[in-house]
Write a protein that holds these residues in place. Structure first.
Motif, mmCIF file in Angstrom:
data_model
loop_
_atom_site.group_PDB
_atom_site.id
_atom_site.type_symbol
_atom_site.label_atom_id
_atom_site.label_comp_id
_atom_site.label_asym_id
_atom_site.label_seq_id
_atom_site.Cartn_x
_atom_site.Cartn_y
_atom_site.Cartn_z
ATOM 1 N N UNK A 70 1.107 -16.425 8.252
ATOM 2 C CA UNK A 70 -0.057 -14.741 8.270
ATOM 3 C C UNK A 70 -0.739 -15.671 7.445
ATOM 4 N N UNK A 71 -1.732 -16.175 6.965
ATOM 5 C CA UNK A 71 -2.901 -16.447 6.245
ATOM 6 C C UNK A 71 -4.232 -15.341 6.611
ATOM 7 N N UNK A 72 -3.474 -14.640 6.151
ATOM 8 C CA UNK A 72 -4.954 -13.181 6.435
ATOM 9 C C UNK A 72 -4.627 -12.176 5.508
ATOM 10 N N UNK A 73 -6.005 -11.392 5.080
ATOM 11 C CA UNK A 73 -5.785 -10.021 5.114
ATOM 12 C C UNK A 73 -5.490 -8.764 6.373
ATOM 13 N N UNK A 74 -4.900 -8.616 5.816
ATOM 14 C CA UNK A 74 -4.195 -7.396 7.229
ATOM 15 C C UNK A 74 -4.122 -5.736 6.479
ATOM 16 N N UNK A 75 -4.990 -5.161 7.130
ATOM 17 C CA UNK A 75 -4.741 -4.008 7.034
ATOM 18 C C UNK A 75 -4.959 -3.085 8.041
ATOM 19 N N UNK A 76 -3.410 -2.198 7.350
ATOM 20 C CA UNK A 76 -2.838 -1.657 9.156
ATOM 21 C C UNK A 76 -2.825 0.302 8.345
ATOM 22 N N UNK A 77 -3.761 0.984 9.736
ATOM 23 C CA UNK A 77 -3.761 1.995 9.483
ATOM 24 C C UNK A 77 -3.636 2.787 8.118
ATOM 25 N N UNK A 78 -5.124 2.329 7.806
ATOM 26 C CA UNK A 78 -5.397 2.984 6.188
ATOM 27 C C UNK A 78 -5.469 4.057 6.472
ATOM 28 N N UNK A 79 -4.898 4.598 5.453
ATOM 29 C CA UNK A 79 -5.461 6.130 4.816
ATOM 30 C C UNK A 79 -6.004 6.952 3.919
ATOM 31 N N UNK A 80 -7.016 7.544 3.207
ATOM 32 C CA UNK A 80 -7.628 7.360 1.863
ATOM 33 C C UNK A 80 -8.445 8.050 1.450
ATOM 34 N N UNK A 81 -7.344 8.339 0.569
ATOM 35 C CA UNK A 81 -8.493 9.835 -0.171
ATOM 36 C C UNK A 81 -9.657 9.244 -0.946
ATOM 37 N N UNK A 82 -10.365 11.084 -1.691
ATOM 38 C CA UNK A 82 -10.430 10.788 -2.465
ATOM 39 C C UNK A 82 -10.771 11.594 -3.195
ATOM 40 N N UNK A 83 -10.353 13.118 -4.674
ATOM 41 C CA UNK A 83 -11.083 14.494 -4.311
ATOM 42 C C UNK A 83 -10.642 15.508 -3.075
ATOM 43 N N UNK A 84 -9.499 14.889 -2.250
ATOM 44 C CA UNK A 84 -8.463 15.876 -1.312
ATOM 45 C C UNK A 84 -9.759 15.333 0.006
ATOM 46 N N UNK A 85 -11.220 14.557 -0.131
ATOM 47 C CA UNK A 85 -11.380 14.449 0.884
ATOM 48 C C UNK A 85 -11.260 13.184 1.708
ATOM 49 N N UNK A 86 -10.814 13.172 2.508
ATOM 50 C CA UNK A 86 -10.243 11.798 3.843
ATOM 51 C C UNK A 86 -11.656 10.885 3.785
#
Lengths: 251, 469
Positions: A1-17
């Motif tokens: 597993x030599x990697x950056x693995x991003x899965x289903x990432x949900x991020x908000x800033x000030x209530x905005x997706x």
């Protein structure tokens, strides 16, 4: 597993997706590029991975090798081996480049150990030479009064000194003339050749002529909507983003 | 934004004290003519010194607290609970072995004999009211350099010191100079003969060890024509439950063509009232430079000044003040030009952490009849937290077409983006803060002797620990 693995990432800033179920894998030894229009969430992604405190992670994961990055402090993430070259490098008045990089290296050593000054400067000067940075630069304050090109070279210098496992370059090409672009690209390519994983965020295909990506991802509205090889970048340059948007909406 | 601070400063080296119960001389609690007579008697002083003290006491009693312009916090000083004189009956020891063990241990923990071995030409260490240790290299003695305490100075060398004692700063200068003039004990009286240039600094350490105690050292340095001297003082005190008062008077006399550099690094614990009057007279072509680093204390009020009395004399104040939670650093500089072709330079940098407050008060006076005088003043304030405070009160009275003055002031804040940037390179939040603060004062610290810049950097690092929550 030599990697950056991003899965289903949900991020908000000030209530905005901003990021919506984003998935992306960057294996070691590969260069991936993310392209996309302004406001699609590219820079947010880089900051979230680096642990910026302003963003609220709702769900998902981002693993670097075996380490979950989400929830770590920015300095812990850095010491784990993730380097972010900033779109707008920040000034640190009164702190010389040499002292700054030295402190950053020192922070990676176990307590009590210290860096040998002679070895450090030898390495620093050789990296500077290969990046075409004048020696007198070391005593200048971090990014203070630097031109756009100088700032970006300084980012690459830090990157090559800190020897991270993975690098994110956030619009490193913006504001660079052709010579600086070449120098910066050489720096990045040598990182790639030594087996590091690299994510390049850019608006323009131009940079990708120098840093040839293994994969190109198109980001729109907080997610990756298309992935291809380097030809995708050329296609985007020619046709703009509208056709991607239309496809995404239709999908 | 950066979160409010939650300060727990580890004052490391300074925070320890010994329950020294064996004070041979104790003037008791509170201030009166009797207390002053007691002090004078213990010191076996001449009558004129006692008279000088008693006169100062009556000035002190008459003068109001300067709260019309300074902090109301001054009203919290209770002069009636303070002990004004405490000594173990020691004569200053000439060799380290002679110093009483408990005092020796204190100073060894502060690294004083070690300092002396390293690079000092002479050192004096004061424990509460009196010097416990005093030594100067023999070759300096042969050249006629005098480095003694005020009692000895006024008794054994009146022809040198009496002329200037209380002349640069009269007892009536302010309430606290009056207090000091009434109860002074300990400190350094230094004379450098004409043309003698001290290659190494002389140094004094001031240490408060007793609770509810007031330390009132008195320093007078006379640099005779063409001589040069650097003097350094360091101050510490342990943490006590109740407040402690430190009120010194420092007078410098730079005669024709001489140079005096006076360096202070204070690291008082945060319940010390530090109210110090420092002033110099610079005669023709003389140069006086104050380097003043104020860390710690509850309230510091200190405005080193230079009276530029002779043509072509030069005055300089370089100061760094660091106000942590609950502290107020009220510092600045005074430049009184009273001859033509004089120049002065003030660079003051302050850092406020948590709800700490730093104030700059500056006075620059150039009367209209003088020609070709110059002043440059720069004051820069750095705010670390959102509730940190700074204020600036410059008073500039410059007249005459041939004189020039330049004043620059700035206030900056550490931004969250700057901290994030440094953290992204692997520095912890506290390390990043520390580095930022060190960068802020860097151009000033470069002017300091090496040993002191290292010490100062260490102190700043200590203060910044825990300044982010």
């Amino acid at each position: 597993m030599n990697s950056i693995e991003i899965k289903n990432l949900n991020v908000k800033i000030e209530d905005q997706s901003i990021l919506k179920d984003l998935c992306l894998t960057i294996p070691k030894g590969e260069v991936h590029a993310i392209m996309g229009p302004n406001g699609s969430g590219k820079s947010t992604l880089s900051k979230v991975l680096a642990g910026h405190p302003d963003y609220e992670v709702i769900s998902g994961s981002a693993k670097m090798d075996e380490t979950e990055l989400l929830g770590l402090e920015p300095d812990e993430i850095s010491r784990e081996g993730l380097f972010l070259a900033f779109q707008y490098p920040v000034e640190v008045p009164g702190v010389s480049i040499a002292n700054f990089i030295r402190a950053a290296l020192q922070a990676r050593l176990p307590k009590g150990d210290s860096i040998k000054a002679v070895d450090y400067y030898k390495k620093l000067y050789s990296k500077m030479e290969s990046l075409g940075i004048d020696k007198t630069f070391t005593s200048r304050s971090m990014n203070e009064g630097f031109s756009g090109g100088e700032k970006k070279r300084c980012e690459i210098l830090q990157m090559s000194m800190l020897e991270p496992k993975y690098c994110i370059l956030d619009e490193t090409d913006s504001g660079l003339d052709i010579d600086a672009l070449r120098v910066v690209s050489e720096g990045v390519n040598s990182m790639k050749n030594s087996g590091r994983g690299i994510l390049v965020i850019t608006h323009y295909q131009r940079l990708l002529e120098y840093i040839v990506p293994d994969k190109v991802h198109v980001m729109w509205d907080g997610k990756i909507v298309r992935t291809g090889d380097k030809n995708l970048a050329i296609e985007l340059e020619k046709n703009g983003y509208d056709w991607i948007k239309n496809e995404a909406v239709v999908a | 934004m950066i979160k409010p601070s939650n300060i727990e400063i580890d004052r490391e080296k300074g925070n320890f004290h010994y329950p020294t119960s064996s004070y041979a001389f104790d003037a008791g609690i509170g201030l009166s003519a009797e207390v002053i007579k007691y002090i004078s008697e213990v010191k076996n002083e001449e009558n004129w010194v006692l008279d000088h003290r008693l006169k100062a006491l009556s000035i002190f009693e008459k003068k109001p607290m300067p709260t019309h312009w300074a902090s109301k916090d001054l009203e919290n000083i209770d002069f009636d609970v303070i002990r004004y004189y405490l000594a173990q009956g020691q004569q200053p020891s000439r060799t380290w072995d002679e110093v009483p063990d408990d005092i020796k241990e204190t100073f060894e923990r502060l690294g004083i004999p070690e300092q002396e071995r390293k690079f000092l030409a002479g050192v004096e260490a004061q424990f509460d009211s009196e010097a416990a240790y005093s030594r100067m290299k023999e070759d300096l003695e042969k050249e006629g350099v005098i480095f003694v305490g005020p009692t000895e100075g006024l008794k054994d060398h009146p022809e040198i010191f009496r002329k200037w004692f209380g002349k640069v700063i009269p007892s009536s200068d302010n309430k606290f100079s009056a207090l000091n003039s009434a109860v002074f004990s300990g400190g350094s009286f230094i004379y450098v003969p004409p043309g003698v240039k001290l290659a190494q600094p002389l140094q004094a350490y001031f240490r408060i060890n007793a609770e509810n105690f007031g330390q009132f050292e008195r320093t007078l340095i006379i640099a005779d024509e063409g001589s040069e001297i650097t003097y350094m003082e360091g101050c510490t005190a342990p943490k006590f439950e109740t407040s402690t008062l430190h009120s010194a008077v420092v007078e410098l006399v730079a005669l024709k063509g001489s140079k005096i550099q006076y360096i202070t690094v204070q690291n008082w614990s945060n319940n010390v009232y530090n109210l110090v009057t420092k002033r110099a007279i610079a005669e023709e072509n003389a140069e006086v430079r104050w380097i003043d680093c104020n860390i710690g204390s509850k309230l510091t009020m200190k405005y080193p000044g230079v009276v530029l009395k002779g043509r072509k004399s030069r005055g300089e104040v370089l100061s760094i003040a660091l106000a942590n939670d609950g502290q107020h650093q009220d510092t600045g500089a005074k430049m009184i030009h009273s001859a033509s072709e004089t120049s002065s330079n003030v660079i003051a940098k302050s850092i406020s952490i948590g709800n700490g407050r730093s104030s700059y008060r500056g006075l620059v006076q150039i009367p209209g009849h003088l020609k070709n005088c110059k002043n440059n003043t720069e004051c820069d304030a750095l705010l670390i937290n959102s509730e940190s405070q700074t204020d600036t009160y410059p008073a500039i009275a410059v007249k005459g077409d041939d004189n020039s003055v330049q004043h620059e002031a700035s206030v900056s804040k550490v931004s969250a983006e700057q901290i994030f940037y440094m953290q992204q390179r692997g520095l912890s939040e506290a390390e990043a803060m520390s580095m930022y603060v060190n960068g802020f004062v860097n151009d000033l610290i470069r002017e300091f002797p090496m040993e002191y810049s290292v010490e100062l950097k260490r102190l700043i690092d200590l203060e910044m620990e825990g300044s982010v929550g």
